[in-house]
Scaffold this active site. Structure first.
Site, PDB file in Angstrom:
ATOM      1  N   THR A   1       0.822  -1.207   0.000  1.00  0.00           N
ATOM      2  CA  THR A   1       0.000   0.000   0.000  1.00  0.00           C
ATOM      3  C   THR A   1       0.859   1.260   0.000  1.00  0.00           C
ATOM      4  OG1 THR A   1      -1.527   1.258   1.402  1.00  0.00           O
ATOM      5  CG2 THR A   1      -0.099  -0.286   2.527  1.00  0.00           C
ATOM      6  N   ASP A   2       0.278   2.352  -0.491  1.00  0.00           N
ATOM      7  CA  ASP A   2       0.992   3.638  -0.427  1.00  0.00           C
ATOM      8  C   ASP A   2       1.121   4.147   1.012  1.00  0.00           C
ATOM      9  OD1 ASP A   2      -1.687   4.309  -0.024  1.00  0.00           O
ATOM     10  OD2 ASP A   2      -1.796   5.769  -1.664  1.00  0.00           O
ATOM     11  N   GLU A   3       0.341   3.555   1.927  1.00  0.00           N
ATOM     12  CA  GLU A   3       0.366   4.045   3.316  1.00  0.00           C
ATOM     13  C   GLU A   3       1.710   3.816   3.999  1.00  0.00           C
ATOM     14  OE1 GLU A   3      -2.932   3.125   5.773  1.00  0.00           O
ATOM     15  OE2 GLU A   3      -4.354   3.205   4.124  1.00  0.00           O
TER      16      GLU A   3
ATOM     17  N   TYR B   1      -1.735  -0.726  11.188  1.00  0.00           N
ATOM     18  CA  TYR B   1      -1.883  -1.400   9.885  1.00  0.00           C
ATOM     19  C   TYR B   1      -0.708  -1.083   8.957  1.00  0.00           C
ATOM     20  CZ  TYR B   1      -3.242  -1.795   4.984  1.00  0.00           C
ATOM     21  OH  TYR B   1      -3.236  -2.055   3.636  1.00  0.00           O
TER      22      TYR B   1
ATOM     23  N   LYS C   1       2.353  -3.412   7.245  1.00  0.00           N
ATOM     24  CA  LYS C   1       2.576  -3.538   5.796  1.00  0.00           C
ATOM     25  C   LYS C   1       4.013  -3.117   5.450  1.00  0.00           C
ATOM     26  CE  LYS C   1       0.097  -4.668   3.000  1.00  0.00           C
ATOM     27  NZ  LYS C   1      -0.284  -6.018   2.485  1.00  0.00           N
TER      28      LYS C   1
HETATM   29  P1  NAD Z   1      -9.701  -7.513   2.506  1.00  0.00           P
HETATM   30  O1  NAD Z   1      -9.668  -7.271   3.989  1.00  0.00           O
HETATM   31  O2  NAD Z   1     -10.942  -7.229   1.751  1.00  0.00           O
HETATM   32  O3  NAD Z   1      -9.322  -9.039   2.206  1.00  0.00           O
HETATM   33  C1  NAD Z   1      -8.306  -9.708   2.889  1.00  0.00           C
HETATM   34  C2  NAD Z   1      -8.435 -11.210   2.581  1.00  0.00           C
HETATM   35  O4  NAD Z   1      -7.342 -11.894   3.226  1.00  0.00           O
HETATM   36  C3  NAD Z   1      -9.728 -11.843   3.112  1.00  0.00           C
HETATM   37  O5  NAD Z   1     -10.287 -12.696   2.143  1.00  0.00           O
HETATM   38  C4  NAD Z   1      -9.267 -12.632   4.329  1.00  0.00           C
HETATM   39  O6  NAD Z   1     -10.077 -13.758   4.613  1.00  0.00           O
HETATM   40  C5  NAD Z   1      -7.850 -13.024   3.919  1.00  0.00           C
HETATM   41  N1  NAD Z   1      -6.974 -13.294   5.079  1.00  0.00           N
HETATM   42  C6  NAD Z   1      -6.799 -12.513   6.167  1.00  0.00           C
HETATM   43  N2  NAD Z   1      -5.947 -13.110   7.039  1.00  0.00           N
HETATM   44  C7  NAD Z   1      -5.548 -14.272   6.447  1.00  0.00           C
HETATM   45  C8  NAD Z   1      -4.657 -15.304   6.830  1.00  0.00           C
HETATM   46  N3  NAD Z   1      -3.986 -15.275   8.004  1.00  0.00           N
HETATM   47  N4  NAD Z   1      -4.487 -16.365   5.986  1.00  0.00           N
HETATM   48  C9  NAD Z   1      -5.162 -16.410   4.800  1.00  0.00           C
HETATM   49  N5  NAD Z   1      -6.030 -15.453   4.403  1.00  0.00           N
HETATM   50  C10 NAD Z   1      -6.210 -14.392   5.206  1.00  0.00           C
HETATM   51  O7  NAD Z   1      -8.461  -6.691   1.946  1.00  0.00           O
HETATM   52  P2  NAD Z   1      -8.317  -5.873   0.579  1.00  0.00           P
HETATM   53  O8  NAD Z   1      -8.821  -4.500   0.765  1.00  0.00           O
HETATM   54  O9  NAD Z   1      -8.798  -6.714  -0.528  1.00  0.00           O
HETATM   55  O10 NAD Z   1      -6.716  -5.760   0.496  1.00  0.00           O
HETATM   56  C11 NAD Z   1      -5.951  -6.795  -0.129  1.00  0.00           C
HETATM   57  C12 NAD Z   1      -4.485  -6.416  -0.102  1.00  0.00           C
HETATM   58  O11 NAD Z   1      -4.291  -5.203  -0.787  1.00  0.00           O
HETATM   59  C13 NAD Z   1      -3.919  -6.188   1.297  1.00  0.00           C
HETATM   60  O12 NAD Z   1      -2.609  -6.722   1.334  1.00  0.00           O
HETATM   61  C14 NAD Z   1      -3.893  -4.683   1.459  1.00  0.00           C
HETATM   62  O13 NAD Z   1      -2.867  -4.286   2.339  1.00  0.00           O
HETATM   63  C15 NAD Z   1      -3.593  -4.262   0.029  1.00  0.00           C
HETATM   64  N6  NAD Z   1      -4.046  -2.930  -0.379  1.00  0.00           N
HETATM   65  C16 NAD Z   1      -5.345  -2.568  -0.203  1.00  0.00           C
HETATM   66  C17 NAD Z   1      -5.785  -1.332  -0.664  1.00  0.00           C
HETATM   67  C18 NAD Z   1      -7.235  -0.914  -0.534  1.00  0.00           C
HETATM   68  O14 NAD Z   1      -7.588   0.192  -0.917  1.00  0.00           O
HETATM   69  N7  NAD Z   1      -8.138  -1.741  -0.024  1.00  0.00           N
HETATM   70  C19 NAD Z   1      -4.883  -0.453  -1.274  1.00  0.00           C
HETATM   71  C20 NAD Z   1      -3.544  -0.859  -1.426  1.00  0.00           C
HETATM   72  C21 NAD Z   1      -3.153  -2.100  -0.985  1.00  0.00           C
HETATM   73  O1  TDX Z   2     -16.761   6.130   7.805  1.00  0.00           O
HETATM   74  C1  TDX Z   2     -15.702   6.602   7.413  1.00  0.00           C
HETATM   75  N1  TDX Z   2     -15.572   7.955   7.294  1.00  0.00           N
HETATM   76  C2  TDX Z   2     -14.430   8.557   6.857  1.00  0.00           C
HETATM   77  O2  TDX Z   2     -14.369   9.800   6.785  1.00  0.00           O
HETATM   78  C3  TDX Z   2     -14.575   5.775   7.045  1.00  0.00           C
HETATM   79  C4  TDX Z   2     -14.673   4.274   7.162  1.00  0.00           C
HETATM   80  C5  TDX Z   2     -13.430   6.387   6.583  1.00  0.00           C
HETATM   81  N2  TDX Z   2     -13.351   7.747   6.499  1.00  0.00           N
HETATM   82  C6  TDX Z   2     -12.125   8.363   5.939  1.00  0.00           C
HETATM   83  C7  TDX Z   2     -10.809   7.870   6.485  1.00  0.00           C
HETATM   84  C8  TDX Z   2      -9.881   8.005   5.285  1.00  0.00           C
HETATM   85  O3  TDX Z   2      -9.394   9.328   5.200  1.00  0.00           O
HETATM   86  O4  TDX Z   2     -12.110   7.985   4.547  1.00  0.00           O
HETATM   87  C9  TDX Z   2     -10.781   7.735   4.079  1.00  0.00           C
HETATM   88  C10 TDX Z   2     -10.689   6.312   3.552  1.00  0.00           C
HETATM   89  O5  TDX Z   2     -10.823   5.435   4.664  1.00  0.00           O
HETATM   90  P1  TDX Z   2     -10.691   3.837   4.506  1.00  0.00           P
HETATM   91  O6  TDX Z   2     -11.676   3.351   3.512  1.00  0.00           O
HETATM   92  O7  TDX Z   2     -10.707   3.249   5.870  1.00  0.00           O
HETATM   93  O8  TDX Z   2      -9.264   3.705   3.790  1.00  0.00           O
HETATM   94  P2  TDX Z   2      -7.773   4.095   4.237  1.00  0.00           P
HETATM   95  O9  TDX Z   2      -7.641   4.211   5.704  1.00  0.00           O
HETATM   96  O10 TDX Z   2      -7.352   5.262   3.381  1.00  0.00           O
HETATM   97  O11 TDX Z   2      -6.988   2.754   3.777  1.00  0.00           O
HETATM   98  C11 TDX Z   2      -7.334   2.098   2.531  1.00  0.00           C
HETATM   99  O12 TDX Z   2      -6.417   2.422   1.522  1.00  0.00           O
HETATM  100  C12 TDX Z   2      -5.127   1.908   1.650  1.00  0.00           C
HETATM  101  C13 TDX Z   2      -7.401   0.594   2.716  1.00  0.00           C
HETATM  102  O13 TDX Z   2      -8.341   0.276   3.743  1.00  0.00           O
HETATM  103  C14 TDX Z   2      -6.057   0.019   3.019  1.00  0.00           C
HETATM  104  O14 TDX Z   2      -6.124  -1.403   3.093  1.00  0.00           O
HETATM  105  C15 TDX Z   2      -5.110   0.436   1.930  1.00  0.00           C
HETATM  106  O15 TDX Z   2      -3.820   0.012   2.259  1.00  0.00           O
END
Ligand code: NAD
Ligand code: TDX
Length: 335
Positions: free
Chosen positions: A124-126, A151, A155
């Site tokens: 992630t960019d975080e 988190y 990562k």
């Molecule tokens: P998510 O929480 O929707 O899905 C995570 C999945 O991993 C689930 O299916 C869960 O059951 C599985 N999991 C969790 N713990 C496990 C374990 N110990 N063994 C096997 N499976 C396990 O997450 P997401 O939003 O789809 O994110 C996926 C990946 O992308 C993550 O690595 C996250 O850091 C990265 N990422 C997410 C975002 C975003 O915006 N959501 C952005 C950049 C990177």
């Molecule tokens: O109810 C809300 N109200 C609100 O203002 C929630 C759930 C979030 N927020 C804000 C917090 C953040 O500034 O919205 C923005 C986005 O929040 P999230 O969806 O929780 O995302 P973020 O914390 O930015 O992280 C996401 O992007 C990077 C993913 O959850 C991560 O897995 C990924 O690495």
């Protein structure tokens, strides 16, 4: 190098399942083995519709070394999405984040080392921390790591393990750090689906702090196409940033959703800010575009939001049972 048998960890979650569908739809002949523990964030139904001869589902934990020894030797590559992924959860209870994100990545790297398997790590960019609102800079592959939350620090730790296993043991590995994804099947704890499903449930959307925090939005299918390019054509040992120039502050995103769903612009509640809330993320993805020729194709945020809204409206059974529990948890922390 092209892989025709890949393990996708976390393939029952949001991005992992969209990646699996993207591969099945766009890469004929590729077989996918999903390894997923089906935590609260994983859902077997996310993989419905994929032909049985192209998908093997393994219900298991990435920390289970014996299980990895069984399945990794058969695969050409591991694409590692599995993680605990929600910042707010990591603030309430960091322990599962350390276990899955750090130990789990370690176990997978050990399996990749033992069996000589190509490894692509989804990050992630975080990991880079945040930028000021008035800073013209964007993150690049050279930006120093500076994570803020439990988190993002786990990562960042997992990224470091991947770099070390590549340099010390020669594991063939790449890392991608992507910006905020949106699209179908995203868990309703996350910002965009939470607001959409609040409106669909007759609840008011909730905005943290002053609403000016900026996220750099990318459609999940553009993330998938970038990961495929990096897996197959990326240089081993390299990091690639993935982003689609989608910077927008939270208030604007929320007002856009309100407008598309026929609500007035002030139909929401301001709620308590997230502790340590990162101000702004912004990705410079020119290395990926230059080296691998990747370009995003889902560049209309309006169209992407409209189709996400439609998906949650059409798939209430997918999220309705989890809704009250998710909102009860947020209510406890004043959010
Ligand atoms: P998510 O929480 O929707 O899905 C995570 C999945 O991993 C689930 O299916 C869960 O059951 C599985 N999991 C969790 N713990 C496990 C374990 N110990 N063994 C096997 N499976 C396990 O997450 P997401 O939003 O789809 O994110 C996926 C990946 O992308 C993550 O690595 C996250 O850091 C990265 N990422 C997410 C975002 C975003 O915006 N959501 C952005 C950049 C990177
Ligand atoms: O109810 C809300 N109200 C609100 O203002 C929630 C759930 C979030 N927020 C804000 C917090 C953040 O500034 O919205 C923005 C986005 O929040 P999230 O969806 O929780 O995302 P973020 O914390 O930015 O992280 C996401 O992007 C990077 C993913 O959850 C991560 O897995 C990924 O690495």
């Amino acid at each position: 190098m092209s892989f025709d048998d890949i393990i996708v960890t976390g393939g029952a979650g949001f991005i992992g399942s969209n990646f699996v569908h993207w591969v099945i739809d766009n890469q004929p002949g590729v077989h996918v083995t999903v390894l997923d523990a089906l935590t609260y964030a994983g859902n077997r139904d996310n993989l419905v519709g994929i032909p049985g001869d192209r998908l093997t589902f393994v219900h298991g934990d990435i920390c289970d070394a014996a299980l990895l020894d069984d399945i990794v030797p058969e695969a050409g590559a591991i694409v590692h999405f599995a993680a605990e992924s929600h910042n707010d959860n990591s603030i309430a209870d960091p322990e599962p984040f350390v276990r899955t994100n750090v130990e789990g990545t370690y176990r997978l790297l050990e399996a990749a080392r033992k069996h000589g398997t190509r490894f692509h790590h989804i990050s992630t960019d975080e990991v880079y921390g945040d930028l000021a609102l008035d800073d013209p800079a964007r993150f690049t592959e050279e930006t120093p790591y500076h994570p803020s939350s439990p988190y993002s620090s786990t990562k960042a730790s997992s990224d470091m393990l991947v770099r070390a296993w590549h340099r010390t043991y020669g594991v063939e590995a790449t890392i991608s750090n992507c910006s905020n994804n949106y699209g179908p099947r995203q868990h309703i704890e996350k910002f965009i689906p939470r607001q959409i499903t609040n409106i669909l449930s007759g609840l008011r959307p909730k905005l943290y702090g002053d609403g000016r925090n900026v996220r750099d939005w990318i459609h999940v299918d553009d993330h998938s196409s970038a990961v495929w390019e990096i897996l197959n054509r990326g240089r081993s040992g390299e990091t690639y940033l993935i982003g689609a120039d989608g910077e927008c502050d939270n208030l604007h995103v929320l007002r856009h959703i309100l407008e598309l769903m026929g609500k007035s612009p002030d139909d929401f509640d301001w709620v308590r800010d997230r502790p340590g809330h990162d101000r702004r993320y912004a990705i410079d993805s020119s290395k990926l575009r230059r080296e691998l020729g990747w370009e995003p194709v889902h560049t209309s945020f309006q169209e992407g939001l409209e189709s996400a809204i439609q998906w949650y409206a059409d798939n209430k059974s997918w999220w309705e049972t989890a809704k009250s529990e998710v909102e009860a948890k947020y209510a406890q922390s004043g959010q």
